[in-house]
Write an enzyme that holds these catalytic residues in place. Structure first.
Site, PDB file in Angstrom:
ATOM      1  N   TYR A 277      -5.925  10.640   3.821  1.00  0.00           N
ATOM      2  CA  TYR A 277      -4.567  10.951   3.392  1.00  0.00           C
ATOM      3  C   TYR A 277      -4.579  11.710   2.057  1.00  0.00           C
ATOM      4  O   TYR A 277      -5.631  12.081   1.551  1.00  0.00           O
ATOM      5  CB  TYR A 277      -3.726   9.680   3.373  1.00  0.00           C
TER       6      TYR A 277
ATOM      7  N   GLN B 288       0.855  -1.187   0.000  1.00  0.00           N
ATOM      8  CA  GLN B 288       0.000   0.000   0.000  1.00  0.00           C
ATOM      9  C   GLN B 288       0.895   1.242   0.000  1.00  0.00           C
ATOM     10  O   GLN B 288       1.726   1.433   0.895  1.00  0.00           O
ATOM     11  CB  GLN B 288      -0.919   0.041   1.219  1.00  0.00           C
TER      12      GLN B 288
ATOM     13  N   GLY C 273      -8.603  -7.253   9.409  1.00  0.00           N
ATOM     14  CA  GLY C 273      -7.516  -6.494   9.985  1.00  0.00           C
ATOM     15  C   GLY C 273      -7.106  -6.978  11.355  1.00  0.00           C
ATOM     16  O   GLY C 273      -6.195  -7.788  11.502  1.00  0.00           O
TER      17      GLY C 273
END
Length: 373
Positions: A191, A108, A331
């Site tokens: 972001y 990523q 996750g």
């Protein structure tokens, strides 16, 4: 957390599948998880990171933590990069260890934009973002050993945006050189690329702002440039419509993301990864009825559709059966269960993670969780 159910051992989740250019042994995808274990100044991955990722090689695909494409893209303490030779070498060792155990990895690529503090950066220049608007909130500083307010960034000049896009391209090439199967472009979670999409963080009046077409332009150009450089079938993107993490608020998140998806050839991409609007907490949901998110996006994602957000095994199976997604992403369960796929298939109990060690340096609460006996 997830409840293992042995009846699921023969489910579609555990069957082999193809994701873009990559063949996977199962559909259990490990989410990108920031764990703050890289070297503090250089961003070089550390030996505990090699242990951590190789222990989790049983995942169908591992997506790495957010990795900066440049020192300018760094904002948090101890996050890794993919833009120096030392970083590339350390990542090469990690991918080799994962491949030796039969695993596969996507990197990523994350440029933080305005989510930053100078204490956490290797360079003295201020952060850059679509507009010179500080994100509300604090972040941790090793130097202060506590929380510090995020200062305003500098607004990118129009002429600078292509250079930022090129950072993603070079990072993607470096990732493949380091042994990754592909990359996930981070356009979510507040972001930089997400900041271009949202109305509260992008108040530009040039070609990269103003209209909806302007706000999606930087993301579209980034995905297209990376796809051209390494192949669309090794290029993926993460989005988070209506997710207000990091003070990111878009007035019409569905409209924005439908326009983005329709502007891309998603059928050619490795995948699109969606972070659900209520993934962290209901308070972050700006989308509306979170249950309508996946059905609303599904017609606009012509290729592989990944989704993350507190999924349990039964919920993931239901989404697969209904055709809403193609791959579920897990996750937190991977944090304390390095052998998560085996535990789920065999109905073994799952260990609970230790939140106090989520972002601390060193192996404790990171690479020291044992596999099930």
């Amino acid at each position: 957390i997830l409840n293992a159910d042995p009846r699921m051992a023969t489910s579609k989740i555990f069957s082999p599948a193809t994701l873009g250019a990559v063949k996977l042994p199962n559909r259990v995808i490990m989410a990108p998880l920031t764990r703050s274990r890289a070297e503090s100044v250089t961003g070089v991955p550390t030996p505990p990171m090699l242990d951590y990722y190789s222990q989790r090689a049983g995942a169908g695909l591992i997506i790495t933590e957010g990795t900066q494409p440049s020192f300018q893209g760094q904002g948090y303490p101890r996050t890794p990069g993919i833009h120096t030779e030392d970083q590339i070498k350390a990542w090469s060792d990690i991918t080799a260890a994962v491949k030796a155990k039969g695993g596969r990895m996507f990197m990523q690529i994350m440029h933080v934009g305005r989510i930053w503090h100078p204490d956490n950066r290797a360079i003295s220049e201020p952060a850059v973002a679509p507009s010179a608007i500080a994100a509300a909130g604090d972040m941790f500083s090793d130097k202060a050993f506590g929380m510090v307010a995020m200062p305003p960034p500098r607004a990118l000049e129009t002429s600078e945006v292509p250079g930022v896009i090129d950072e993603f391209v070079v990072a993607a090439k470096n990732a493949l050189r380091a042994g990754f199967e592909g990359v996930e472009i981070h356009a979510a979670n507040g972001y930089l690329l997400n900041q271009f999409l949202a109305t509260n963080s992008n108040q530009r009046t040039d070609m990269y702002g103003g209209s909806l077409a302007g706000r999606i332009r930087a993301v579209v150009e980034t995905v297209e440039a990376v796809s051209e450089a390494i192949g669309a079938d090794r290029t993926a993107m993460r989005i988070s419509p209506g997710h207000m993490f990091n003070d990111l608020v878009d007035e019409k998140p569905l409209e924005t993301h439908v326009a983005l998806l329709d502007a891309l050839r998603t059928e050619d991409m490795a995948y699109v990864h969606v972070m659900m609007a209520n993934a962290f907490a209901d308070a972050f949901n700006n989308f509306g009825d979170a249950d309508t998110l996946l059905p609303s996006l599904r017609p606009h994602i012509k290729g592989n559709f990944l989704a993350a957000g507190q999924l349990d095994l039964a919920g993931a199976e239901k989404l697969l059966e209904n055709g809403l997604i193609d791959f579920p992403v897990f996750g937190r369960p991977f944090i304390a269960n390095p052998d998560l796929v085996t535990r789920l298939k065999e109905g073994k109990p799952l260990a609970e993670p230790k939140p106090e060690f989520f972002y601390t340096p060193g192996p404790e609460g990171y690479s020291d969780y044992p596999a099930a006996g």
